[in-house]
Design an enzyme around this catalytic site. Sequence first.
Site, PDB file in Angstrom:
ATOM      1  N   GLY A 345      76.375 -21.142  20.478  1.00  0.00           N
ATOM      2  CA  GLY A 345      75.323 -22.150  20.605  1.00  0.00           C
ATOM      3  C   GLY A 345      74.172 -21.819  19.675  1.00  0.00           C
ATOM      4  O   GLY A 345      73.596 -22.689  19.023  1.00  0.00           O
ATOM      5  N   ALA A 346      73.835 -20.528  19.615  1.00  0.00           N
ATOM      6  CA  ALA A 346      72.756 -20.070  18.752  1.00  0.00           C
ATOM      7  C   ALA A 346      72.873 -18.561  18.575  1.00  0.00           C
ATOM      8  O   ALA A 346      73.565 -17.896  19.340  1.00  0.00           O
ATOM      9  CB  ALA A 346      71.407 -20.396  19.376  1.00  0.00           C
ATOM     10  N   GLU A 348      70.564 -14.956  17.517  1.00  0.00           N
ATOM     11  CA  GLU A 348      69.202 -14.433  17.441  1.00  0.00           C
ATOM     12  C   GLU A 348      68.887 -13.599  16.197  1.00  0.00           C
ATOM     13  O   GLU A 348      68.106 -12.638  16.289  1.00  0.00           O
ATOM     14  CB  GLU A 348      68.924 -13.599  18.693  1.00  0.00           C
ATOM     15  CG  GLU A 348      69.686 -12.249  18.780  1.00  0.00           C
ATOM     16  CD  GLU A 348      71.007 -12.303  19.520  1.00  0.00           C
ATOM     17  OE1 GLU A 348      71.643 -13.368  19.542  1.00  0.00           O
ATOM     18  OE2 GLU A 348      71.420 -11.263  20.062  1.00  0.00           O
ATOM     19  N   ASN A 349      69.430 -13.925  15.033  1.00  0.00           N
ATOM     20  CA  ASN A 349      69.101 -13.166  13.816  1.00  0.00           C
ATOM     21  C   ASN A 349      67.581 -13.003  13.740  1.00  0.00           C
ATOM     22  O   ASN A 349      66.846 -13.964  13.923  1.00  0.00           O
ATOM     23  CB  ASN A 349      69.586 -13.906  12.579  1.00  0.00           C
ATOM     24  CG  ASN A 349      70.994 -14.406  12.734  1.00  0.00           C
ATOM     25  OD1 ASN A 349      71.894 -13.620  12.960  1.00  0.00           O
ATOM     26  ND2 ASN A 349      71.182 -15.714  12.667  1.00  0.00           N
ATOM     27  N   HIS A 381      65.926 -18.447  25.067  1.00  0.00           N
ATOM     28  CA  HIS A 381      66.914 -17.366  25.097  1.00  0.00           C
ATOM     29  C   HIS A 381      66.862 -16.546  23.801  1.00  0.00           C
ATOM     30  O   HIS A 381      66.759 -15.318  23.828  1.00  0.00           O
ATOM     31  CB  HIS A 381      68.307 -17.972  25.311  1.00  0.00           C
ATOM     32  CG  HIS A 381      69.425 -16.983  25.329  1.00  0.00           C
ATOM     33  ND1 HIS A 381      70.100 -16.636  26.477  1.00  0.00           N
ATOM     34  CD2 HIS A 381      70.003 -16.254  24.337  1.00  0.00           C
ATOM     35  CE1 HIS A 381      71.032 -15.746  26.190  1.00  0.00           C
ATOM     36  NE2 HIS A 381      71.005 -15.495  24.886  1.00  0.00           N
ATOM     37  N   GLU A 382      66.910 -17.244  22.689  1.00  0.00           N
ATOM     38  CA  GLU A 382      66.953 -16.516  21.407  1.00  0.00           C
ATOM     39  C   GLU A 382      65.617 -15.834  21.113  1.00  0.00           C
ATOM     40  O   GLU A 382      65.592 -14.717  20.587  1.00  0.00           O
ATOM     41  CB  GLU A 382      67.364 -17.445  20.262  1.00  0.00           C
ATOM     42  CG  GLU A 382      68.691 -18.199  20.470  1.00  0.00           C
ATOM     43  CD  GLU A 382      69.864 -17.340  20.894  1.00  0.00           C
ATOM     44  OE1 GLU A 382      69.851 -16.126  20.638  1.00  0.00           O
ATOM     45  OE2 GLU A 382      70.803 -17.886  21.519  1.00  0.00           O
ATOM     46  N   HIS A 385      65.324 -12.564  22.803  1.00  0.00           N
ATOM     47  CA  HIS A 385      66.037 -11.481  22.105  1.00  0.00           C
ATOM     48  C   HIS A 385      65.190 -10.843  21.004  1.00  0.00           C
ATOM     49  O   HIS A 385      65.490  -9.730  20.573  1.00  0.00           O
ATOM     50  CB  HIS A 385      67.298 -12.024  21.426  1.00  0.00           C
ATOM     51  CG  HIS A 385      68.506 -12.161  22.316  1.00  0.00           C
ATOM     52  ND1 HIS A 385      68.938 -11.162  23.157  1.00  0.00           N
ATOM     53  CD2 HIS A 385      69.405 -13.167  22.445  1.00  0.00           C
ATOM     54  CE1 HIS A 385      70.055 -11.559  23.760  1.00  0.00           C
ATOM     55  NE2 HIS A 385      70.356 -12.787  23.353  1.00  0.00           N
ATOM     56  N   GLU A 404      72.494  -9.631  26.905  1.00  0.00           N
ATOM     57  CA  GLU A 404      72.739 -11.055  27.143  1.00  0.00           C
ATOM     58  C   GLU A 404      72.312 -11.482  28.545  1.00  0.00           C
ATOM     59  O   GLU A 404      71.822 -12.593  28.736  1.00  0.00           O
ATOM     60  CB  GLU A 404      74.207 -11.403  26.883  1.00  0.00           C
ATOM     61  CG  GLU A 404      74.620 -11.313  25.409  1.00  0.00           C
ATOM     62  CD  GLU A 404      73.772 -12.172  24.467  1.00  0.00           C
ATOM     63  OE1 GLU A 404      72.974 -13.008  24.933  1.00  0.00           O
ATOM     64  OE2 GLU A 404      73.888 -11.990  23.237  1.00  0.00           O
TER      65      GLU A 404
HETATM   66  N1  BES Z   1      73.972 -13.438  20.711  1.00  0.00           N
HETATM   67  C1  BES Z   1      74.402 -14.677  21.213  1.00  0.00           C
HETATM   68  C2  BES Z   1      75.286 -15.444  20.264  1.00  0.00           C
HETATM   69  C3  BES Z   1      76.699 -14.914  20.173  1.00  0.00           C
HETATM   70  C4  BES Z   1      77.601 -15.178  21.169  1.00  0.00           C
HETATM   71  C5  BES Z   1      77.108 -14.179  19.087  1.00  0.00           C
HETATM   72  C6  BES Z   1      78.889 -14.685  21.076  1.00  0.00           C
HETATM   73  C7  BES Z   1      78.389 -13.671  19.002  1.00  0.00           C
HETATM   74  C8  BES Z   1      79.289 -13.937  20.002  1.00  0.00           C
HETATM   75  C9  BES Z   1      73.201 -15.566  21.545  1.00  0.00           C
HETATM   76  O1  BES Z   1      72.052 -14.891  21.885  1.00  0.00           O
HETATM   77  C10 BES Z   1      73.601 -16.335  22.760  1.00  0.00           C
HETATM   78  O2  BES Z   1      73.738 -15.750  23.794  1.00  0.00           O
HETATM   79  N2  BES Z   1      73.791 -17.620  22.631  1.00  0.00           N
HETATM   80  C11 BES Z   1      74.138 -18.449  23.734  1.00  0.00           C
HETATM   81  C12 BES Z   1      72.908 -19.122  24.220  1.00  0.00           C
HETATM   82  C13 BES Z   1      72.927 -19.609  25.623  1.00  0.00           C
HETATM   83  C14 BES Z   1      73.338 -18.588  26.624  1.00  0.00           C
HETATM   84  C15 BES Z   1      71.553 -20.164  25.979  1.00  0.00           C
HETATM   85  C16 BES Z   1      75.180 -19.429  23.228  1.00  0.00           C
HETATM   86  O3  BES Z   1      75.516 -19.365  22.042  1.00  0.00           O
HETATM   87  O4  BES Z   1      75.698 -20.196  23.999  1.00  0.00           O
HETATM   88 ZN    ZN Z   2      71.964 -14.112  23.805  1.00  0.00          ZN
END
Ligand code: BES
Ligand code: ZN
Length: 941
Positions: A345-346, A348-349, A381-382, A385, A404
Amino acid sequence: MGKGFFISKTVGILGIIAGVGALATIIALSVVYSQEKGKNNNQNEEQTTSKPPTTTPIPSNKPWDKYRLPKNLVPETYNVTLWPRLTPDPTTGLYTFLGSSVVDFECVEDTDLILIHSNKLNYTEFENQLARLMSVSSVEAPAIKSSWLQGVTQYLVLELDGTLKKGHKYRLYTEFIGELADDLGGFYRSEYMEDGEKRVMATTQMQPTDARKSFPCFDEPAMKAYFFITLIHDRGTTALSNGKDIETTEINHDGQDLLKTVFERTEKMSTYLLAFIVSDYDSIGNSIDGVEIRIFARRSAIAAGQGQYALNKTGPILKFFEQYYNATYPLPKSDQIAIPDFNAGAMENWGLITYRETALLYDEAFSSNSNKEKIATIIAHELAHMWFGNLVTLRWWNDLWLNEGFASYVEYLGANNAEPEWNVTDLIVLGDIHRVFAIDALASSHPLSSKEEDIQTPAQISELFDAISYSKGASVLRMLSDFLTEDVFQLGLRSYLSAFSFGNAVYTDLWYHLQKAADSSKLELPDTLDNIMNTWVLQMGFPVVTINTGTGSVSQQHFLLDPEAVVTTPSPFNYQWIIPIKWMMTGNMQNPLWLTSKSAMKATQDQWVLANVNMVGYYRVNYDDDNWAKLLDVLQSNHQVRQRMIVNVAQILDDAFNLARAKIISTVQALNTTKYLSNERDYIPWKAALNNLDFFYLMFDRSEVYGPMQDYLVKKVSPLFEYYKQMTDNSSKVPDGHMDQYNQVNAISLACRTGLEECQNLVMTWFQEWMDTDTNRIHPNLRSTVYCNAIAAGGKKEWDFAWSQFIKNDSTAIESDKLRYALSCTKQPWLLNRYLEYTLDPDMIRKQDATATIVDIASNVVGQSLAWDFVRARWSYIFSQYGGGSFSFSNLVNGVTKRFSTEFELQQVRYFFEMTLPQCGFPFVHFVILLLNWFGSHGPP
Ligand code: BES
Ligand code: ZN
């Protein structure tokens, strides 16, 4: 003696990489590359290596056969130049990127071997070796004896003629080329149409282990370093990275007019947080207390104002977290960018957060309130992080749950701060606790915490991104913050962050700082924080607390959905938890207590007990029959009390249904909790009821129970439908409140689902009007459900119309997502089969959406068996193309099998995965086992 004393002149010049010098070799590389096409598709097949390729792991004790880096080299700074080519190579047709890198590292233990991560990169040879080694301190660097790429463990291996000496610093120079594929990992390309033309952009997704796919690096989260990034790109494009751009200069190479953008040095950071992007995007921005905030998106989206909502909310959320963490945002800028092709979904770079378009862009004309909430939440969320995860990073992936889980908890706080009217904090109960209870109640679940040595391979790391890490992590941290009190929690958190800034920690470091905060606040706990939390973190599952209000006894037991399940995983605490219990007696709050062994909750004839108030505890509650009856009576007849405990009403429903599935109470008792629903208007209880009824639909919509169930539900939902109809001018408008808006959608979708004619006519009329007039007057909140119901009731004409709208709306992801979902609702098998075929064609359905679309089709009663057959028939292709992604693949397996309930279906699943798993190195083995186990517990309906 200067730093570069031992660097020969030529090498020294190469060493000062950034820019045109590197560009020349890069161009030369490109030519070589096009002659050796296809190489980078399979690094194991043909590499410029001096050793034979390895395709299967050979058990060996060689350092390069181990997945973890040795600890003898510590990176300090990287200088990386990358040039993504946004047009395909004319001879090979491949998109590529060229790069060069200098990494300075310190040797902390003598060694004659350098291992650095590298995946799917091809290297230029220097004197027959894949890299050049120099010294940057007072000893000479040894020569490289041999060098090769170790495919399985993803290393560039350099064997040396002599020894690197402890306390000395060295420099490694490489030039390489990689494919800029459309594979959503590492440095990859994303495509979209604008003004009738195809646009190509280059972007990155490094987490967890794909930084090594864009340049050679020590790709572990504890190997923090400073990064100097330079990007070479076409005129007319913009380059972005974690740091601010210092300067962009025009360069010309071989007649090509290019730009070179140099970025400010990053802070000390982990490789998985790097980001490089080249695009012709537009942006909007503002600044808050000296921090520059920008939102980037394709030009048409920015022109339509779709970045505005995210921009308005980012500053306040950033400020909220600064206050929450008591630490200023550590970077000078915060860029956020919407990418058309994005797996998660996103991400956090640090300083350059990447999003799916639907997770960042808001448009009043197309976005529902749910889309809007998603944006506020995911930004929170991001941004959370940026401190928790980025400034302080867990040492190894085994502690991913804390990273997470924490962000998944505080995202509600951040979103609540940005949109206080919405009251989103309670939604964690539906979105996380109920979601993960379903998984954590299986005998095949697993504890939050894994041992460092058990997490080695990229596949094992990817597997950790599951509902346990996210949702159980969030739920358990919320419980912790509640029993410590929010103040103590914040105090400890702040002290943890300040102690480990720019460094790494393990989860027990957080416990240590929270304990200190609890002690200094004189908070009384039944045991050390460590001991309390260990019961939640080191054993899987959760308890059901049983209260007998007749005797006052309170006890606990491991809650399992399958009463016959045999738990083979041993627990260090014998499946006992240290449980904080908030409770009320006849509507009045009582002093919280701890269920360490046993306690008393006795009620008289006219009293009732409700435990786990507001669902802050990670457990279910069961009562004696008498108390259950009293609680149901409160639901039926005491509207005021009911309204004061909305979250617990949802809890009563969810507990009852799940206790019934576990055969702890009867199904009749569970169904009894739904009787009062004709009086219910609130969203949270309705949603909890619907989630549980969904399970009934899944299990029974092909059985004789279906008819009577529909009759019953239509009676329950009609008053709600009527209520919103009155409120909203025959449902053409939407109510004011956020939760009311959600519940209006529930009312319409359930009413249509249960066959309420008035509802079906309404949605058909709206959809027909859209088809006839080409003007869509359906409110964005209602679109998903209206489209879905109209397409389900219609035929080819409706489907084709929606498909044409889907194609037309590719530039508005918010709208095309709703259509993509609705297209899966048709009841025509041939349309569903055709749609399944489309999912594997990236020109029809973007790769990022493929598995979600298959799952949507499988959720349709007609599509389920088609999707299951399709997935099995195309398994190896689907796995190779879509298997490496983030959450999507486990969702796929779950999705296409979730209706299964018979012994025969169980055998089918078992047979298929037994045949398939050994061949494909399936990274979700764990998940499938979990699934098999679950089926085991759900015999024929
Ligand atoms: N760090 C994750 C993105 C990610 C997920 C990278 C799996 C590699 C593998 C990011 O912070 C995240 O948790 N994104 C969630 C957001 C949601 C929980 C609000 C997402 O992508 O769904
Ligand atoms: Zn996350």
